[in-house]
Design an enzyme around this catalytic site. Structure first.
Site, PDB file in Angstrom:
ATOM      1  N   ARG A 177     -28.125  22.112 -39.648  1.00 46.17           N
ATOM      2  CA  ARG A 177     -27.611  22.725 -40.712  1.00 46.17           C
ATOM      3  C   ARG A 177     -27.549  24.320 -40.720  1.00 46.17           C
ATOM      4  O   ARG A 177     -27.225  24.941 -41.692  1.00 46.17           O
ATOM      5  CB  ARG A 177     -28.290  22.558 -42.020  1.00 46.17           C
TER       6      ARG A 177
ATOM      7  N   LYS B 185     -15.428  33.103 -38.093  1.00 48.49           N
ATOM      8  CA  LYS B 185     -14.429  32.022 -38.279  1.00 48.49           C
ATOM      9  C   LYS B 185     -14.887  31.188 -36.864  1.00 48.49           C
ATOM     10  O   LYS B 185     -14.733  31.668 -35.896  1.00 48.49           O
ATOM     11  CB  LYS B 185     -12.910  32.263 -38.170  1.00 48.49           C
TER      12      LYS B 185
ATOM     13  N   GLU C  83      -3.112  40.632 -29.870  1.00 45.22           N
ATOM     14  CA  GLU C  83      -3.960  40.428 -31.304  1.00 45.22           C
ATOM     15  C   GLU C  83      -4.024  41.999 -31.655  1.00 45.22           C
ATOM     16  O   GLU C  83      -4.039  42.275 -32.736  1.00 45.22           O
ATOM     17  CB  GLU C  83      -5.244  39.561 -30.999  1.00 45.22           C
TER      18      GLU C  83
ATOM     19  N   LYS D 135     -10.614  45.162 -38.586  1.00 42.21           N
ATOM     20  CA  LYS D 135     -11.003  43.582 -38.839  1.00 42.21           C
ATOM     21  C   LYS D 135     -12.165  43.610 -39.695  1.00 42.21           C
ATOM     22  O   LYS D 135     -12.350  42.695 -40.572  1.00 42.21           O
ATOM     23  CB  LYS D 135     -11.239  42.868 -37.637  1.00 42.21           C
TER      24      LYS D 135
ATOM     25  N   GLU E 248     -11.324  34.529 -46.956  1.00 39.65           N
ATOM     26  CA  GLU E 248      -9.976  34.416 -46.779  1.00 39.65           C
ATOM     27  C   GLU E 248      -9.239  33.835 -48.272  1.00 39.65           C
ATOM     28  O   GLU E 248      -8.281  33.087 -48.270  1.00 39.65           O
ATOM     29  CB  GLU E 248      -9.426  33.525 -45.801  1.00 39.65           C
TER      30      GLU E 248
ATOM     31  N   ARG F 104      -7.289  38.484 -46.206  1.00 36.47           N
ATOM     32  CA  ARG F 104      -7.932  38.211 -44.790  1.00 36.47           C
ATOM     33  C   ARG F 104      -6.555  37.235 -44.015  1.00 36.47           C
ATOM     34  O   ARG F 104      -6.368  37.287 -42.785  1.00 36.47           O
ATOM     35  CB  ARG F 104      -8.933  37.379 -44.611  1.00 36.47           C
TER      36      ARG F 104
ATOM     37  N   ASN G 232      -3.400  36.431 -39.786  1.00 41.36           N
ATOM     38  CA  ASN G 232      -2.860  35.309 -39.273  1.00 41.36           C
ATOM     39  C   ASN G 232      -1.121  35.666 -38.975  1.00 41.36           C
ATOM     40  O   ASN G 232      -0.353  34.872 -38.919  1.00 41.36           O
ATOM     41  CB  ASN G 232      -2.738  34.249 -40.233  1.00 41.36           C
TER      42      ASN G 232
ATOM     43  N   HIS H 101       0.679  33.429 -36.880  1.00 46.37           N
ATOM     44  CA  HIS H 101      -0.181  32.447 -36.472  1.00 46.37           C
ATOM     45  C   HIS H 101       0.387  31.341 -36.737  1.00 46.37           C
ATOM     46  O   HIS H 101       0.046  30.106 -36.128  1.00 46.37           O
ATOM     47  CB  HIS H 101      -1.576  32.732 -36.581  1.00 46.37           C
TER      48      HIS H 101
ATOM     49  N   HIS I 215       0.322  28.927 -33.772  1.00 43.48           N
ATOM     50  CA  HIS I 215      -0.415  27.886 -33.607  1.00 43.48           C
ATOM     51  C   HIS I 215       0.469  26.522 -33.565  1.00 43.48           C
ATOM     52  O   HIS I 215      -0.133  25.554 -32.856  1.00 43.48           O
ATOM     53  CB  HIS I 215      -1.224  27.655 -34.985  1.00 43.48           C
TER      54      HIS I 215
ATOM     55  N   HIS J 233      -3.164  31.228 -25.978  1.00 43.07           N
ATOM     56  CA  HIS J 233      -3.336  31.786 -27.645  1.00 43.07           C
ATOM     57  C   HIS J 233      -2.636  33.066 -27.757  1.00 43.07           C
ATOM     58  O   HIS J 233      -1.538  32.886 -28.589  1.00 43.07           O
ATOM     59  CB  HIS J 233      -4.709  31.698 -28.070  1.00 43.07           C
TER      60      HIS J 233
END
Ligand code: NAD
Ligand code: GLY
Length: 364
Positions: free
Chosen positions: A122, A144, A186, A228, A238, A242, A246, A249, A253, A266
């Protein structure tokens, strides 16, 4: 030799953490021991990076219970199945909740190891040791973590902040050129979304950065981490700004998932995605054709793709974009440009501009 260190803090109250940036940090035993105080250390790396950079970690932490798993290399390994051998190693070694997971590698290893740390018993502590430019400027910071699903990128994951990030710039010397360029996508993203001065700086210093000039790379990593860190500190989960991170993205993606993970890197997919966002923003009249050309020109100068794959049509794009995590109430939210250095997240746009962008009906 260690010199010219930079420190950026991610300010998240009692979960705040430092990003250490500098050359030779992997030789700094004191820093490594201070950042990794647990008695049980699980290093997650891959078959490319471990032979290059695992030894100094092991030497610095040799008095601990030390385990390491080297996974096969590649984006296709960022999946649930890759987590099992690491969990197995941790259980075999009797690692408890007070162990630490160390991510030694690029964004694939960072995301995967972070998710392992988020879920083992956990949740246990972890430290990011990013070894690609992309991981230093983006994926190692902000918490993330997660893995891909064949139906969508990063679809399974958790927010789980590291306790520290150690970015040793010296490791960039062994990074393949294609990967360095992918990381620059990026970097350009940060400039386009919110820092016009940084955009000016990049236009002047791009060649030096691509030639791996140490000062240029140090400035880039520090500036991107500052941007960042500020965004993450303001909006960790987010709920709002935030999502600006993206930029490119939603399109990118879709390219990665549709092509099969690992075909396009990527950063390459994000580069093409940012060009699509710039074209769509210009088609909407939100940026001028000159601004569009300036954004796409910088990406092109980096040697990154400025167009999506020729065989990826609008309906396949829409299929993958429909699963984007930013979507709300069935509306496709996109990060678009209202100016260079001024991105917005919105579902309020003329759908014709999106259709034209997906159909390549707008100008380059
Ligand atoms: P990667 O992790 O696949 O690394 C790229 C390649 O470089 C790999 O082959 C790796 O083995 C090799 N490599 C790494 N360091 C090296 C070194 N110092 N010398 C030689 N080779 C080295 O790819 P990446 O571009 O670092 O990361 C991409 C991933 O990051 C994607 O899965 C993306 O979704 C994720 N990402 C996550 C976030 C986030 O916020 N969590 C942000 C951006 C990207
Ligand atoms: N790379 C996007 C984010 O960290 O939010």
């Amino acid at each position: 030799m260690t010199h010219d260190r930079r420190l950026v803090e991610v300010a998240l109250g009692n979960r705040s953490y430092p990003i250490h940036i500098g050359r030779g940090l992997l030789q700094d035993t004191d820093l490594l021991r201070e950042s990794m105080p647990a008695r049980q250390i699980m290093v997650v790396s891959n078959e490319t990076v471990a032979p290059l950079y695992l030894a100094p970690l092991k030497a610095a932490l040799g008095d601990r219970r030390f385990a390491a798993v080297s996974l096969p290399d590649g984006e296709q390994e960022k999946c649930l199945e890759s987590m099992l051998p690491v969990f197995d190693e941790m259980l075999v070694n009797g690692f408890g909740r007070d162990c630490q997971v160390i991510a030694l590698g690029g964004g694939v290893i960072g995301d995967l190891a972070g998710f392992i740390a988020a879920t083992y018993q956990r949740g246990v502590d972890f430290v990011q040791v990013p070894t690609t430019l992309l991981a230093m400027v983006d994926s190692s910071v902000g918490g993330k973590t997660g893995v891909n699903h064949p139906r969508g990128k990063n679809m399974i994951g958790a927010f789980h902040q590291p306790g520290a990030v150690i970015a040793d710039l010296a490791v960039l010397e062994t990074l393949p050129d294609r990967e360095l360029r992918a990381g620059m996508a990026e970097v350009i993203k940060y400039a386009l979304l919110g820092d016009r001065d940084f955009l000016d700086w990049l236009e002047t210093h791009l060649d030096a950065a691509l030639a791996r000039d140490p000062d240029a790379l140090a400035f880039i990593v520090e500036r991107c981490c500052q941007i960042k860190a500020a965004i993450v500190a303001a909006d960790e989960r987010e709920a709002g700004q935030r999502a600006l991170l993206n930029l490119g993205h939603t399109f990118g993606h879709a390219i990665e998932a549709a092509r099969g993970y690992g075909d396009w890197l990527h950063g390459e997919a994000i580069a093409a995605g940012m060009c699509m966002a710039a074209r769509m923003s210009a088609a909407l009249g939100w940026i001028s054709p000159d601004e569009r050309d300036r954004a796409i020109g910088l990406i092109g100068r980096t040697g990154l793709p400025t167009q999506p794959p020729a065989d990826l049509g609008p309906s396949r794009f829409r299929e993958f974009m429909a699963r984007d995590k930013k979507n709300r109430d069935g509306g496709l939210r996109l990060v678009l440009l209202r100016g260079l250095g001024n991105a917005v997240v919105t579902a309020e746009y003329d759908g014709g501009a999106l259709t034209a962008t997906l159909e390549r009906g707008v100008n380059d």
